[in-house]
Design a protein around this motif. Structure first.
Motif, PDB file in Angstrom:
ATOM      1  N   THR A 122       0.844  -1.181   0.000  1.00  0.00           N
ATOM      2  CA  THR A 122       0.000   0.000   0.000  1.00  0.00           C
ATOM      3  C   THR A 122       0.885   1.238   0.000  1.00  0.00           C
ATOM      4  O   THR A 122       1.866   1.311   0.730  1.00  0.00           O
ATOM      5  CB  THR A 122      -0.905   0.013   1.256  1.00  0.00           C
ATOM      6  OG1 THR A 122      -1.680  -1.187   1.258  1.00  0.00           O
ATOM      7  CG2 THR A 122      -1.835   1.206   1.252  1.00  0.00           C
TER       8      THR A 122
ATOM      9  N   ASP B 108       1.083   5.080   0.965  1.00  0.00           N
ATOM     10  CA  ASP B 108       0.485   6.134   1.787  1.00  0.00           C
ATOM     11  C   ASP B 108       1.101   7.462   1.366  1.00  0.00           C
ATOM     12  O   ASP B 108       2.323   7.615   1.363  1.00  0.00           O
ATOM     13  CB  ASP B 108       0.777   5.909   3.276  1.00  0.00           C
ATOM     14  CG  ASP B 108       0.140   4.649   3.807  1.00  0.00           C
ATOM     15  OD1 ASP B 108      -0.901   4.255   3.279  1.00  0.00           O
ATOM     16  OD2 ASP B 108       0.692   4.067   4.756  1.00  0.00           O
TER      17      ASP B 108
ATOM     18  N   ILE C 251       1.224  11.518   2.245  1.00  0.00           N
ATOM     19  CA  ILE C 251       0.939  12.493   3.301  1.00  0.00           C
ATOM     20  C   ILE C 251       1.506  13.842   2.854  1.00  0.00           C
ATOM     21  O   ILE C 251       2.680  13.938   2.504  1.00  0.00           O
ATOM     22  CB  ILE C 251       1.588  12.068   4.638  1.00  0.00           C
ATOM     23  CG1 ILE C 251       1.068  10.699   5.049  1.00  0.00           C
ATOM     24  CG2 ILE C 251       1.326  13.103   5.716  1.00  0.00           C
ATOM     25  CD1 ILE C 251       1.905  10.035   6.126  1.00  0.00           C
TER      26      ILE C 251
ATOM     27  N   GLU D  92      -4.105  13.415   3.010  1.00  0.00           N
ATOM     28  CA  GLU D  92      -3.591  12.075   3.270  1.00  0.00           C
ATOM     29  C   GLU D  92      -4.462  11.083   2.507  1.00  0.00           C
ATOM     30  O   GLU D  92      -5.685  11.180   2.531  1.00  0.00           O
ATOM     31  CB  GLU D  92      -3.626  11.793   4.768  1.00  0.00           C
ATOM     32  CG  GLU D  92      -3.027  10.467   5.160  1.00  0.00           C
ATOM     33  CD  GLU D  92      -2.956  10.300   6.665  1.00  0.00           C
ATOM     34  OE1 GLU D  92      -2.190   9.437   7.090  1.00  0.00           O
ATOM     35  OE2 GLU D  92      -3.663  11.016   7.400  1.00  0.00           O
ATOM     36  N   LYS D  93      -3.828  10.159   1.819  1.00  0.00           N
ATOM     37  CA  LYS D  93      -4.585   9.180   1.045  1.00  0.00           C
ATOM     38  C   LYS D  93      -3.716   7.934   0.845  1.00  0.00           C
ATOM     39  O   LYS D  93      -2.490   8.021   0.822  1.00  0.00           O
ATOM     40  CB  LYS D  93      -4.977   9.777  -0.309  1.00  0.00           C
ATOM     41  CG  LYS D  93      -6.077   9.046  -1.021  1.00  0.00           C
ATOM     42  CD  LYS D  93      -6.570   9.865  -2.209  1.00  0.00           C
ATOM     43  CE  LYS D  93      -7.725   9.175  -2.898  1.00  0.00           C
ATOM     44  NZ  LYS D  93      -8.209   9.946  -4.046  1.00  0.00           N
ATOM     45  N   SER D  94      -4.362   6.786   0.685  1.00  0.00           N
ATOM     46  CA  SER D  94      -3.666   5.517   0.462  1.00  0.00           C
ATOM     47  C   SER D  94      -4.220   4.827  -0.766  1.00  0.00           C
ATOM     48  O   SER D  94      -5.381   5.021  -1.131  1.00  0.00           O
ATOM     49  CB  SER D  94      -3.834   4.596   1.674  1.00  0.00           C
ATOM     50  OG  SER D  94      -3.274   5.169   2.817  1.00  0.00           O
TER      51      SER D  94
ATOM     52  N   GLN E 150      -3.747   0.828  -2.896  1.00  0.00           N
ATOM     53  CA  GLN E 150      -3.123  -0.484  -3.032  1.00  0.00           C
ATOM     54  C   GLN E 150      -2.424  -0.533  -4.387  1.00  0.00           C
ATOM     55  O   GLN E 150      -3.036  -0.228  -5.417  1.00  0.00           O
ATOM     56  CB  GLN E 150      -4.191  -1.571  -2.951  1.00  0.00           C
ATOM     57  CG  GLN E 150      -3.662  -2.980  -3.013  1.00  0.00           C
ATOM     58  CD  GLN E 150      -3.112  -3.442  -1.685  1.00  0.00           C
ATOM     59  OE1 GLN E 150      -3.550  -2.989  -0.644  1.00  0.00           O
ATOM     60  NE2 GLN E 150      -2.145  -4.323  -1.733  1.00  0.00           N
TER      61      GLN E 150
ATOM     62  N   ILE F 246      -2.096   8.141  -6.935  1.00  0.00           N
ATOM     63  CA  ILE F 246      -3.004   8.818  -6.009  1.00  0.00           C
ATOM     64  C   ILE F 246      -3.231  10.226  -6.547  1.00  0.00           C
ATOM     65  O   ILE F 246      -2.282  10.921  -6.911  1.00  0.00           O
ATOM     66  CB  ILE F 246      -2.402   8.900  -4.590  1.00  0.00           C
ATOM     67  CG1 ILE F 246      -2.335   7.519  -3.968  1.00  0.00           C
ATOM     68  CG2 ILE F 246      -3.199   9.845  -3.715  1.00  0.00           C
ATOM     69  CD1 ILE F 246      -1.692   7.500  -2.596  1.00  0.00           C
TER      70      ILE F 246
ATOM     71  N   CYS G 288       5.939   9.912   1.113  1.00  0.00           N
ATOM     72  CA  CYS G 288       5.360   8.730   0.499  1.00  0.00           C
ATOM     73  C   CYS G 288       5.923   7.525   1.212  1.00  0.00           C
ATOM     74  O   CYS G 288       7.136   7.375   1.316  1.00  0.00           O
ATOM     75  CB  CYS G 288       5.709   8.643  -0.972  1.00  0.00           C
ATOM     76  SG  CYS G 288       4.664   9.633  -2.014  1.00  0.00           S
TER      77      CYS G 288
ATOM     78  N   CYS H  26       5.678   3.269   1.629  1.00  0.00           N
ATOM     79  CA  CYS H  26       5.153   1.988   1.150  1.00  0.00           C
ATOM     80  C   CYS H  26       5.109   1.049   2.337  1.00  0.00           C
ATOM     81  O   CYS H  26       6.055   0.958   3.111  1.00  0.00           O
ATOM     82  CB  CYS H  26       6.075   1.377   0.093  1.00  0.00           C
ATOM     83  SG  CYS H  26       6.037   2.238  -1.452  1.00  0.00           S
ATOM     84  N   ARG H  27       4.003   0.360   2.488  1.00  0.00           N
ATOM     85  CA  ARG H  27       3.914  -0.623   3.563  1.00  0.00           C
ATOM     86  C   ARG H  27       3.325  -1.909   3.016  1.00  0.00           C
ATOM     87  O   ARG H  27       2.481  -1.897   2.131  1.00  0.00           O
ATOM     88  CB  ARG H  27       3.115  -0.088   4.740  1.00  0.00           C
ATOM     89  CG  ARG H  27       1.735   0.349   4.461  1.00  0.00           C
ATOM     90  CD  ARG H  27       1.072   0.961   5.701  1.00  0.00           C
ATOM     91  NE  ARG H  27      -0.056   1.742   5.327  1.00  0.00           N
ATOM     92  CZ  ARG H  27      -1.271   1.244   5.170  1.00  0.00           C
ATOM     93  NH1 ARG H  27      -1.493  -0.028   5.383  1.00  0.00           N
ATOM     94  NH2 ARG H  27      -2.272   2.009   4.812  1.00  0.00           N
TER      95      ARG H  27
END
Length: 154
Positions: A99, A101, A103, A114-116, A118, A130, A150, A152-153
């Motif tokens: 995902t 993220d 910010i 803020e938005k995420s 996949q 995004i 940015c 990544c998780r």
């Protein structure tokens, strides 16, 4: 032998992964006085310079890593609102679930957006974009800055 490059004024990269051992590694570079560039040009201008004109650096890249990221800010014609889009390419083995993220903060660390998303498998990479609309945009000058993050998780 890992690779060959003729233009020492531009960067060259070689993947050493298959050759790295746990101990006893030696990095050796061979520099030639002449190259095919001299023969084809028929002149001795910059191509007559030989040697290494850039730093030689070894870097370790983790299995999951960001390959490319593009930030595209847009200011609307009203000079008040706008948007920002972020596109990212990530390399990851086995097409892991990753995902992105995004910010966006101002200079005082106030959260602006803020938005995420996949990331999805595209060719050999995971990719995602995004897009965020911003109702109020403060125009940049040399005294203002934003903090963009940015992450990544998996």
């Amino acid at each position: 032998f890992v690779g060959y490059a003729e233009d020492s004024f531009t960067p060259s990269e070689f993947d050493l992964t298959p050759y790295i051992k746990e101990t006893g590694n030696v990095l050796a570079v061979q520099v030639h006085k002449m190259s095919t560039a001299v023969i084809f040009r028929g002149t001795r201008t910059f191509s007559a310079f030989f040697g290494i004109f850039r730093n030689v650096t070894l870097k370790a890249i983790p299995d999951v890593h960001m390959d490319d990221v593009w930030f595209k800010p847009v200011l609307n014609q009203d000079n008040v609102s706008g948007s920002v889009s972020v596109s990212m390419k990530v390399s990851a083995p086995d097409a892991q679930n990753i995902t992105l993220d995004f910010i966006l903060k101002d200079r005082e660390e106030n959260l602006l957006a803020e938005k995420s998303v996949q990331l999805k498998k595209e060719n050999d990479h995971l990719e995602g974009t995004i897009c965020i609309d911003l109702e109020t945009v403060r125009l940049w000058d040399n005294h203002d800055s934003l903090f963009i993050s940015c992450v990544c998780r998996t």
